[in-house]
Design an enzyme around this catalytic site. Structure first.
Site, PDB file in Angstrom:
ATOM      1  N   CYS A  81      18.757 -22.955 -70.701  1.00  0.00           N
ATOM      2  CA  CYS A  81      18.970 -21.535 -70.406  1.00  0.00           C
ATOM      3  C   CYS A  81      17.985 -21.007 -69.344  1.00  0.00           C
ATOM      4  O   CYS A  81      18.088 -21.397 -68.197  1.00  0.00           O
ATOM      5  CB  CYS A  81      18.952 -20.737 -71.699  1.00  0.00           C
ATOM      6  SG  CYS A  81      19.905 -19.232 -71.547  1.00  0.00           S
ATOM      7  N   HIS A 175      21.837 -23.427 -75.654  1.00  0.00           N
ATOM      8  CA  HIS A 175      20.633 -23.691 -76.464  1.00  0.00           C
ATOM      9  C   HIS A 175      20.904 -24.796 -77.501  1.00  0.00           C
ATOM     10  O   HIS A 175      21.347 -24.491 -78.615  1.00  0.00           O
ATOM     11  CB  HIS A 175      20.239 -22.416 -77.222  1.00  0.00           C
ATOM     12  CG  HIS A 175      19.646 -21.363 -76.366  1.00  0.00           C
ATOM     13  ND1 HIS A 175      18.294 -21.217 -76.191  1.00  0.00           N
ATOM     14  CD2 HIS A 175      20.217 -20.396 -75.614  1.00  0.00           C
ATOM     15  CE1 HIS A 175      18.058 -20.197 -75.383  1.00  0.00           C
ATOM     16  NE2 HIS A 175      19.206 -19.685 -75.023  1.00  0.00           N
ATOM     17  N   GLU A 177      18.891 -26.299 -79.305  1.00  0.00           N
ATOM     18  CA  GLU A 177      17.988 -26.189 -80.462  1.00  0.00           C
ATOM     19  C   GLU A 177      18.529 -25.227 -81.515  1.00  0.00           C
ATOM     20  O   GLU A 177      17.995 -25.148 -82.610  1.00  0.00           O
ATOM     21  CB  GLU A 177      16.583 -25.764 -79.989  1.00  0.00           C
ATOM     22  CG  GLU A 177      16.399 -24.300 -79.625  1.00  0.00           C
ATOM     23  CD  GLU A 177      16.993 -23.894 -78.265  1.00  0.00           C
ATOM     24  OE1 GLU A 177      17.698 -24.713 -77.648  1.00  0.00           O
ATOM     25  OE2 GLU A 177      16.764 -22.757 -77.840  1.00  0.00           O
TER      26      GLU A 177
HETATM   27  N1  GLN Z   1      19.207 -14.382 -69.128  1.00  0.00           N
HETATM   28  C1  GLN Z   1      17.991 -15.105 -69.200  1.00  0.00           C
HETATM   29  C2  GLN Z   1      17.425 -15.388 -67.826  1.00  0.00           C
HETATM   30  O1  GLN Z   1      18.110 -15.400 -66.854  1.00  0.00           O
HETATM   31  C3  GLN Z   1      18.156 -16.399 -69.938  1.00  0.00           C
HETATM   32  C4  GLN Z   1      18.407 -16.129 -71.374  1.00  0.00           C
HETATM   33  C5  GLN Z   1      18.016 -17.254 -72.284  1.00  0.00           C
HETATM   34  O2  GLN Z   1      17.190 -18.104 -71.960  1.00  0.00           O
HETATM   35  N2  GLN Z   1      18.567 -17.237 -73.454  1.00  0.00           N
HETATM   36  O3  GLN Z   1      16.268 -15.600 -67.765  1.00  0.00           O
END
Ligand code: GLN
Length: 195
Positions: A81, A175, A177
């Protein structure tokens, strides 16, 4: 085997739990200083808020050491992410995130839009010989617009690419995890670390 989780901000505890679920004897340390990088066999770049993480990387003097560890020492790295945001190239620079630009993909931050800020979906993970459907938890996830020649697409939400493998870097927009059926991803990471 010892894992380091970049612990500037974000979901560090859940990553530790997931690593230990799939490898109970693994050592886990938190990476907040350069010195710790010397001791680890694999690196986790967790989710969080990429502008905050980008800023904190500079404040903790971790930008260069992390870049070196990933690109020169080629430490096996799982980025999730916000983690993939920090390693990639952004379609539009909003001035808040300074990504490394080492992963050959182009991303749009928060690319799934307001309607689908957070959702779960069936993600097909494909490595050379294994293929498995896992639960992908997407939280204000980035969207992959383009995968360049250096990166190999390994995770798919329908037709959309949601994960890539490039040399020592395994990078996902979701994610792993947060669901308990993602062993295939961790096994791949551990096999990269085992050499
Ligand atoms: N929207 C976040 C970003 O761009 C990422 C969100 C997340 O890691 N769950 O940093």
């Amino acid at each position: 085997m010892r894992a380091g989780i970049v612990a500037l901000q974000g979901d560090v505890d859940l990553h530790e739990r997931a690593l230990k679920r799939y490898k109970p004897d693994i050592d886990v340390v938190r990476v907040k200083t350069e010195e710790v990088l010397e001791e680890i066999d694999l690196l986790i770049f967790p989710g969080g808020e990429s502008p905050t993480m980008s800023r904190l990387m500079d404040r903790f003097n971790l930008r260069e050491p992390l870049l070196k560890k990933i690109t020169e020492d080629k430490i096996p790295t799982l980025a999730t992410c916000a983690g993939i945001v920090l390693l990639s190239n952004l379609k539009e620079d909003d001035g808040r995130v300074k990504p490394f630009g080492i992963l050959d993909v182009v991303l749009v931050r928060n690319g799934f839009g307001r309607q689908r800020e957070s959702f779960e979906g069936e993600v097909t993970v494909k490595f050379d010989k294994r293929e498995q459907v896992v639960t992908g938890v997407f939280i204000r996830a980035p969207r992959i617009e383009k995968v360049g020649d250096k990166a190999k697409s390994i995770a798919f939400l329908g037709k959309e690419v949601v994960g890539v493998l490039q040399d020592n870097i395994l990078a996902l927009t979701f994610h792993p995890e947060l669901s308990d059926d993602t062993e295939i991803i961790y096994k791949k990471l551990f096999s990269l670390a085992a050499g």
